[in-house]
Design a protein around this motif. Structure first.
Motif, mmCIF file in Angstrom:
data_model
loop_
_atom_site.group_PDB
_atom_site.id
_atom_site.type_symbol
_atom_site.label_atom_id
_atom_site.label_comp_id
_atom_site.label_asym_id
_atom_site.label_seq_id
_atom_site.Cartn_x
_atom_site.Cartn_y
_atom_site.Cartn_z
ATOM 1 N N ALA A 40 0.829 -1.205 0.000
ATOM 2 C CA ALA A 40 0.000 0.000 0.000
ATOM 3 C C ALA A 40 0.865 1.258 0.000
ATOM 4 N N LEU A 41 1.895 1.266 0.817
ATOM 5 C CA LEU A 41 2.778 2.443 0.866
ATOM 6 C C LEU A 41 3.505 2.645 -0.460
ATOM 7 N N GLU A 42 3.899 1.546 -1.088
ATOM 8 C CA GLU A 42 4.546 1.640 -2.405
ATOM 9 C C GLU A 42 3.570 2.209 -3.434
ATOM 10 N N GLU A 69 -6.197 7.640 0.553
ATOM 11 C CA GLU A 69 -7.379 7.195 1.289
ATOM 12 C C GLU A 69 -7.920 5.877 0.728
ATOM 13 N N ASP A 70 -8.068 5.802 -0.585
ATOM 14 C CA ASP A 70 -8.582 4.575 -1.205
ATOM 15 C C ASP A 70 -7.623 3.401 -0.991
ATOM 16 N N THR A 71 -6.346 3.669 -1.137
ATOM 17 C CA THR A 71 -5.344 2.614 -0.999
ATOM 18 C C THR A 71 -5.334 2.052 0.421
ATOM 19 N N LEU A 72 -5.394 2.937 1.413
ATOM 20 C CA LEU A 72 -5.370 2.465 2.794
ATOM 21 C C LEU A 72 -6.676 1.772 3.181
ATOM 22 N N LYS A 73 -7.793 2.229 2.642
ATOM 23 C CA LYS A 73 -9.064 1.533 2.904
ATOM 24 C C LYS A 73 -9.023 0.121 2.323
ATOM 25 N N ASN A 74 -8.473 -0.014 1.129
ATOM 26 C CA ASN A 74 -8.341 -1.329 0.516
ATOM 27 C C ASN A 74 -7.401 -2.216 1.334
ATOM 28 N N GLU A 117 -6.805 -1.974 4.508
ATOM 29 C CA GLU A 117 -7.520 -2.318 5.743
ATOM 30 C C GLU A 117 -8.478 -3.483 5.498
ATOM 31 N N TYR A 118 -9.211 -3.425 4.416
ATOM 32 C CA TYR A 118 -10.150 -4.487 4.072
ATOM 33 C C TYR A 118 -9.417 -5.820 3.892
ATOM 34 N N GLN A 160 -8.130 -7.119 7.257
ATOM 35 C CA GLN A 160 -9.194 -7.656 8.105
ATOM 36 C C GLN A 160 -9.584 -9.058 7.661
ATOM 37 N N ARG A 161 -9.674 -9.262 6.365
ATOM 38 C CA ARG A 161 -10.029 -10.596 5.855
ATOM 39 C C ARG A 161 -8.951 -11.623 6.211
ATOM 40 N N LEU A 162 -7.691 -11.233 6.058
ATOM 41 C CA LEU A 162 -6.613 -12.156 6.369
ATOM 42 C C LEU A 162 -6.538 -12.452 7.876
#
Length: 125
Positions: free
Chosen positions: A95-97, A106-111, A113-114, A117-119
């Motif tokens: 995500a940071l890359e 915002e979109d990248t960090l939300k993705n 996070e999702y 959470q699943r993992l």
């Protein structure tokens, strides 16, 4: 460290496989060969037995290696040994890359996070 070696629960030779894993992860010859042949810095104090001359012959500045030796011996901290850490590290690094390469933070960090959470749900059930 970053070595990931294990024995499958389905192996027919668990004892031999476990001995091989122990050899790969603790034998000083393996540690020295991994560093000398590939530059892998494995967590084994035998690496500090290289002389300054040996380090220079391998192309490593001895003073830089001695600084590394000091850091590993006195100030290094192991990675967390918690379930899901490797997944967390991989997803967050990616995500940071992506953000560094221009993705919307915002979109990248939300993705991320999702995905995390699943993992991580696998470890809490």
């Amino acid at each position: 460290g970053s070595w990931h070696i294990g024995v499958s629960k389905n192996t027919k030779n668990a004892e031999a496989a476990a001995r091989f894993v122990k050899f790969l992860t603790t034998d000083p010859r393996v540690a020295k060969a991994a560093f000398k042949d590939h530059g892998y810095l494995v967590p084994n104090v035998e690496l500090f037995s290289f002389t300054d001359e040996e380090m220079e012959a391998m192309g490593y500045p001895a003073d830089a290696f001695r600084l590394l030796e000091y850091e590993l011996t006195n100030t290094a901290v192991s990675r967390p040994q918690t379930p899901g850490y490797l997944e967390w590290e991989d997803i967050l690094s990616g995500a940071l890359e992506d953000i560094r390469n221009g993705a919307d933070p915002e979109d990248t960090l939300k993705n991320a996070e999702y995905r995390l959470q699943r993992l991580l749900n696998r470890y809490t059930r």
